[in-house]
Design a protein around this motif. Structure first.
Motif, short mmCIF file in Angstrom:
data_model
loop_
_atom_site.label_atom_id
_atom_site.label_comp_id
_atom_site.label_asym_id
_atom_site.label_seq_id
_atom_site.Cartn_x
_atom_site.Cartn_y
_atom_site.Cartn_z
N GLY A 166 0.78 -1.23 0.00
CA GLY A 166 0.00 0.00 0.00
C GLY A 166 0.81 1.27 0.00
N TYR A 167 2.14 1.18 -0.07
CA TYR A 167 2.94 2.40 -0.02
C TYR A 167 4.30 2.20 -0.71
N VAL A 168 4.97 3.30 -0.94
CA VAL A 168 6.32 3.33 -1.50
C VAL A 168 7.21 4.03 -0.48
N ALA A 169 8.37 3.47 -0.21
CA ALA A 169 9.31 4.08 0.73
C ALA A 169 10.60 4.41 0.00
N ALA A 170 11.13 5.60 0.23
CA ALA A 170 12.41 6.02 -0.34
C ALA A 170 13.33 6.42 0.80
N SER A 171 14.58 5.97 0.74
CA SER A 171 15.53 6.31 1.80
C SER A 171 16.88 6.62 1.18
N ALA A 172 17.58 7.55 1.82
CA ALA A 172 18.93 7.92 1.39
C ALA A 172 19.63 8.58 2.56
N GLY A 173 20.88 8.26 2.73
CA GLY A 173 21.65 8.90 3.77
C GLY A 173 21.15 8.56 5.16
N VAL A 174 21.45 9.43 6.08
CA VAL A 174 21.05 9.23 7.46
C VAL A 174 19.84 10.12 7.75
N GLY A 175 18.74 9.52 8.06
CA GLY A 175 17.57 10.28 8.47
C GLY A 175 16.66 10.75 7.36
N GLU A 181 -1.05 5.51 -10.02
CA GLU A 181 -0.97 5.98 -8.64
C GLU A 181 0.31 5.49 -7.97
N ARG A 182 0.72 4.27 -8.25
CA ARG A 182 1.97 3.77 -7.69
C ARG A 182 3.17 4.54 -8.24
N ARG A 183 3.13 4.84 -9.53
CA ARG A 183 4.24 5.61 -10.11
C ARG A 183 4.27 7.02 -9.56
N ARG A 184 3.12 7.64 -9.33
CA ARG A 184 3.07 8.98 -8.75
C ARG A 184 3.67 8.97 -7.36
N ALA A 185 3.31 7.98 -6.56
CA ALA A 185 3.85 7.88 -5.21
C ALA A 185 5.36 7.65 -5.24
N GLN A 186 5.82 6.85 -6.19
CA GLN A 186 7.25 6.60 -6.31
C GLN A 186 8.00 7.87 -6.71
N ARG A 187 7.50 8.60 -7.69
CA ARG A 187 8.15 9.84 -8.10
C ARG A 187 8.23 10.84 -6.96
N ARG A 188 7.12 10.95 -6.22
CA ARG A 188 7.07 11.91 -5.10
C ARG A 188 8.06 11.52 -4.00
#
Length: 131
Positions: free
Chosen positions: A65-74, A96-103
């Motif tokens: 149900g979601y997309v998570a993006a992470s980089a660096g610390v915090g 909708e999945r692509r929009r969430a990923q881009r954001r």
């Protein structure tokens, strides 16, 4: 931050030179001053978002149900997919999945660009000794 700030800081995290016009941001590689300026909008174009994720070293994971993006610390951002009623609006192309990923990619890179600056992955962490 507004969308232009997000795009500007995201370009900074990717170590790209950016110019802000009225409603558009143009970028080029910082190490190549002879390169042409190109329009850049990772919030609307999948290709720009993919280039940004690779250049700024943003990790993306997809969940149910979601997309998570992470980089660096915090810098961790999670964007939920909108609830889509399949009977009313079929999401056949996963828009909708692509929009969430881009954001998620753009805002995560913007946090890194704002807080850490360009080439954040090359900076040595500051380790302090506790007496």
């Amino acid at each position: 931050m507004n969308n232009l700030d997000i795009i500007h800081y995201a370009a900074r995290a990717a170590n790209w030179e950016s110019r802000r016009y009225h409603a558009v941001v143009h970028v080029r590689p910082r190490h190549d001053p002879s390169a042409q300026w190109s329009p850049f909008d990772p919030l609307r174009r999948d290709s720009d978002s993919a280039k940004l994720a690779a250049a700024a070293r943003v990790n993306v994971t997809h969940h149910d149900g979601y997309v998570a993006a992470s980089a660096g610390v915090g810098a961790l951002l999670v964007f939920a997919h909108e609830d889509i009623n399949v009977d009313r609006l079929p999401d056949l192309d996963c828009a909708e999945r692509r929009r969430a990923q881009r954001r998620a990619i753009a805002e995560c890179a913007a946090l890194i660009g704002r807080d850490s600056g360009p080439l954040w992955w090359r900076k040595e962490p500051v380790l302090r000794r506790v007496p």
